[in-house]
Design an enzyme around this catalytic site. Sequence first.
Site, PDB file in Angstrom:
ATOM      1  N   ARG A  39       0.765  -1.323   0.048  1.00  0.00           N
ATOM      2  CA  ARG A  39      -0.136   0.076  -0.203  1.00  0.00           C
ATOM      3  C   ARG A  39       0.912   1.314  -0.255  1.00  0.00           C
ATOM      4  O   ARG A  39       1.974   1.161   0.632  1.00  0.00           O
ATOM      5  CB  ARG A  39      -0.863  -0.142   1.113  1.00  0.00           C
ATOM      6  CG  ARG A  39      -1.932   1.071   1.124  1.00  0.00           C
ATOM      7  CD  ARG A  39      -2.730   1.127   2.516  1.00  0.00           C
ATOM      8  NE  ARG A  39      -3.517   2.308   2.535  1.00  0.00           N
ATOM      9  CZ  ARG A  39      -3.830   2.920   3.616  1.00  0.00           C
ATOM     10  NH1 ARG A  39      -3.415   2.354   4.845  1.00  0.00           N
ATOM     11  NH2 ARG A  39      -4.662   3.889   3.830  1.00  0.00           N
ATOM     12  N   HIS A  40       0.361   2.356  -0.565  1.00  0.00           N
ATOM     13  CA  HIS A  40       1.247   3.603  -0.660  1.00  0.00           C
ATOM     14  C   HIS A  40       1.666   4.117   0.725  1.00  0.00           C
ATOM     15  O   HIS A  40       0.794   3.870   1.545  1.00  0.00           O
ATOM     16  CB  HIS A  40       0.542   4.697  -1.583  1.00  0.00           C
ATOM     17  CG  HIS A  40      -0.922   4.822  -0.864  1.00  0.00           C
ATOM     18  ND1 HIS A  40      -0.984   5.971   0.105  1.00  0.00           N
ATOM     19  CD2 HIS A  40      -2.268   4.718  -1.182  1.00  0.00           C
ATOM     20  CE1 HIS A  40      -2.382   5.937   0.470  1.00  0.00           C
ATOM     21  NE2 HIS A  40      -3.014   5.264  -0.368  1.00  0.00           N
ATOM     22  N   GLY A  41       2.435   4.948   0.704  1.00  0.00           N
ATOM     23  CA  GLY A  41       2.691   5.632   1.905  1.00  0.00           C
ATOM     24  C   GLY A  41       1.749   6.674   2.378  1.00  0.00           C
ATOM     25  O   GLY A  41       0.805   7.034   1.627  1.00  0.00           O
ATOM     26  N   GLN A  42       1.731   7.097   3.358  1.00  0.00           N
ATOM     27  CA  GLN A  42       0.609   8.037   4.104  1.00  0.00           C
ATOM     28  C   GLN A  42       0.590   9.347   3.371  1.00  0.00           C
ATOM     29  O   GLN A  42       1.493   9.919   2.957  1.00  0.00           O
ATOM     30  CB  GLN A  42       1.036   8.335   5.672  1.00  0.00           C
ATOM     31  CG  GLN A  42      -0.406   8.914   6.214  1.00  0.00           C
ATOM     32  CD  GLN A  42       0.027   9.292   7.630  1.00  0.00           C
ATOM     33  OE1 GLN A  42       0.708  10.137   7.882  1.00  0.00           O
ATOM     34  NE2 GLN A  42      -0.485   8.598   8.569  1.00  0.00           N
ATOM     35  N   THR A  43      -0.527   9.846   3.537  1.00  0.00           N
ATOM     36  CA  THR A  43      -0.987  11.231   2.801  1.00  0.00           C
ATOM     37  C   THR A  43      -1.501  11.906   3.898  1.00  0.00           C
ATOM     38  O   THR A  43      -1.789  11.352   4.995  1.00  0.00           O
ATOM     39  CB  THR A  43      -1.797  11.278   1.744  1.00  0.00           C
ATOM     40  OG1 THR A  43      -3.044  10.709   2.038  1.00  0.00           O
ATOM     41  CG2 THR A  43      -1.270  10.093   0.639  1.00  0.00           C
ATOM     42  N   GLY A  44      -1.521  13.217   3.801  1.00  0.00           N
ATOM     43  CA  GLY A  44      -2.450  14.135   4.585  1.00  0.00           C
ATOM     44  C   GLY A  44      -3.649  13.822   4.894  1.00  0.00           C
ATOM     45  O   GLY A  44      -3.953  13.732   6.109  1.00  0.00           O
ATOM     46  N   ASN A  46      -4.967  10.731   4.471  1.00  0.00           N
ATOM     47  CA  ASN A  46      -5.034   9.457   5.202  1.00  0.00           C
ATOM     48  C   ASN A  46      -5.058   9.647   6.635  1.00  0.00           C
ATOM     49  O   ASN A  46      -5.866   9.297   7.333  1.00  0.00           O
ATOM     50  CB  ASN A  46      -3.822   8.538   4.861  1.00  0.00           C
ATOM     51  CG  ASN A  46      -3.866   7.752   3.594  1.00  0.00           C
ATOM     52  OD1 ASN A  46      -2.692   7.637   3.224  1.00  0.00           O
ATOM     53  ND2 ASN A  46      -5.071   7.317   3.301  1.00  0.00           N
ATOM     54  N   ARG A  88       0.088   9.431  -5.198  1.00  0.00           N
ATOM     55  CA  ARG A  88       0.519   8.441  -3.680  1.00  0.00           C
ATOM     56  C   ARG A  88       1.107   7.229  -4.247  1.00  0.00           C
ATOM     57  O   ARG A  88       2.171   6.836  -3.578  1.00  0.00           O
ATOM     58  CB  ARG A  88      -0.448   8.511  -2.796  1.00  0.00           C
ATOM     59  CG  ARG A  88      -1.692   8.132  -3.253  1.00  0.00           C
ATOM     60  CD  ARG A  88      -2.794   8.184  -2.301  1.00  0.00           C
ATOM     61  NE  ARG A  88      -4.175   7.642  -2.365  1.00  0.00           N
ATOM     62  CZ  ARG A  88      -5.086   8.046  -3.166  1.00  0.00           C
ATOM     63  NH1 ARG A  88      -5.032   9.181  -4.040  1.00  0.00           N
ATOM     64  NH2 ARG A  88      -6.178   7.381  -3.548  1.00  0.00           N
ATOM     65  N   GLU A 112      -7.444   3.521  -6.669  1.00  0.00           N
ATOM     66  CA  GLU A 112      -8.338   3.325  -5.728  1.00  0.00           C
ATOM     67  C   GLU A 112      -9.945   3.478  -6.334  1.00  0.00           C
ATOM     68  O   GLU A 112     -10.149   3.973  -7.324  1.00  0.00           O
ATOM     69  CB  GLU A 112      -8.476   4.370  -4.417  1.00  0.00           C
ATOM     70  CG  GLU A 112      -9.063   4.383  -3.468  1.00  0.00           C
ATOM     71  CD  GLU A 112      -8.834   2.923  -2.563  1.00  0.00           C
ATOM     72  OE1 GLU A 112      -9.620   1.958  -3.227  1.00  0.00           O
ATOM     73  OE2 GLU A 112      -8.634   2.740  -1.513  1.00  0.00           O
ATOM     74  N   HIS A 165      -3.419   0.637  -3.400  1.00  0.00           N
ATOM     75  CA  HIS A 165      -4.286   1.276  -2.197  1.00  0.00           C
ATOM     76  C   HIS A 165      -4.845   0.283  -1.157  1.00  0.00           C
ATOM     77  O   HIS A 165      -5.030  -0.887  -1.405  1.00  0.00           O
ATOM     78  CB  HIS A 165      -5.505   1.990  -2.955  1.00  0.00           C
ATOM     79  CG  HIS A 165      -4.818   2.979  -4.176  1.00  0.00           C
ATOM     80  ND1 HIS A 165      -4.434   4.441  -3.727  1.00  0.00           N
ATOM     81  CD2 HIS A 165      -4.620   2.670  -5.190  1.00  0.00           C
ATOM     82  CE1 HIS A 165      -3.962   4.975  -4.748  1.00  0.00           C
ATOM     83  NE2 HIS A 165      -4.075   4.074  -5.940  1.00  0.00           N
TER      84      HIS A 165
END
Length: 217
Positions: A39-44, A46, A88, A112, A165
């Site tokens: 899964r992608h890294g964290q985003t704001g 998220n 992302r 996603e 995702h």
Amino acid sequence: MSSSTVPFPAHAATGIDLLNRLAAEQPLAPACDHFYFLRHGQTGRNALRVFQAPDEPLSALGEQQAVQAAELLAGEPIGAIVCSDARRAFDTAHTVARALGLVPSAHENLRERNFGALIGTSSANIDWACEPEGGETLAQFVDRKRQALAAALAAQPAPVLVVAHGGTLYALAALLGVAVDASIFGNAQPLRFTRAGPTWAVTPLQQRHADGGAALA
């Protein structure tokens, strides 16, 4: 285990029974016996648990998580990387690819689920069975994932790393009949899927990140 009985974490909210039923209508049957998922890294968003658009970037923490995932995956015999073209996932895949000396192949079908008019609103109590205005129904999403994942897992050389995702991971688990828990849904948590006969299992390559990150992608 039949995908119609796959248990999902409580944070998945409602609609999981429908997701399982839709996946069970045509389970995924890749020819490979193992592959990797990230899964992608964290985003704001998220962190805020908000539905995101495809252009949502990684946060500073998400970029760090991608680097950490790359370090773990550099020790694995990955032959190809296939990723979502959403920013992302795309950026996470390229961070990993640099460590592995590979070039990712990006595909729109691995994005996603399109939540349409819900983008920008809270995903804290997501209802997978919802039919958002201007977005995808769950049936449309599962069908798209079935086709996209089948194509991704057929990529060569194997084994393949799929970078996508949280929603893709829910669908993948249901399509393979894999029992999962919340520990595998952290941002940038590398996973190894393996098959013994007809039965698939998933193993995290490390413990999930301390921040959790189990919110929807």
